[in-house]
Enzyme design. Structure first.
Site: not given
Ligand code: PNS
Length: 159
Positions: A90, A127
């Site tokens: 990311r 998450s």
């Protein structure tokens, strides 16, 4: 048969995970999604619930298998003759730890790790953040597939 694995906790699967799994499924004949069991981390979703959600949202790809595993990722790979791990990166901050794991896994068994740059739309997504935002009533509809959104709402309503 070219095989790869996308490993993770997937508690729950997000659009960021799905982007990486979809891209891996276009590059490999068969992609395993390995839901790695970490007994020291209490998840929001059970392993069975995580698997069911991933199966549902990856069914359309046609070459994705979802399994759980308790142990080393390299053993999961060895048992299934998988030579490659596919991971999303990311941001640069992901790189240190991912590099360490990739080097450890390669040293343990020779398995290769392929890094895929995350779609910038999801570069902030995890998450944990999805769970935190959803827990406090924030909107995460654009961050997870609809079936996961529904499951999150049900789970949090019962807490
Ligand atoms: O989604 P996560 O929690 O960031 O995924 C981390 C995961 C599950 C991919 C990583 O912790 C892992 O591979 N665990 C399995 C145990 C293992 O092989 N540990 C040694 C890593 S070098």
């Amino acid at each position: 048969m070219r095989r790869a694995v996308c490993p993770g906790s997937f508690d729950p699967v997000t659009n960021g995970h799905l982007d990486i799994i979809a891209r891996a499924s276009r590059l490999y004949d068969e992609v395993y999604v390995a839901v790695m069991i970490n007994k020291s981390k209490k998840g929001l979703f059970s392993i069975e619930e995580r698997i069911a959600l991933i199966e549902e949202v990856t069914a359309e790809y046609g070459n994705v298998r979802v399994e759980s595993f308790h142990g080393l990722l390299v053993d999961f790979c060895k048992q299934r003759d998988i030579p490659a791990i596919v991971k999303g990166l990311r941001a640069v901050s992901d790189f240190d730890y991912e590099l360490q794991m990739a080097q450890m896994n390669n040293g343990l068994s020779g398995v290769e790790t392929l890094f895929v740059p995350t779609n910038p739309t999801y570069s902030f997504l995890s998450s944990s953040l999805v769970k935190e935002v959803a827990q406090w009533g924030g909107d995460v509809a654009h961050l997870v597939p609809p079936v996961v959104l529904e499951a999150l709402k049900n789970k949090l309503a019962r807490q």
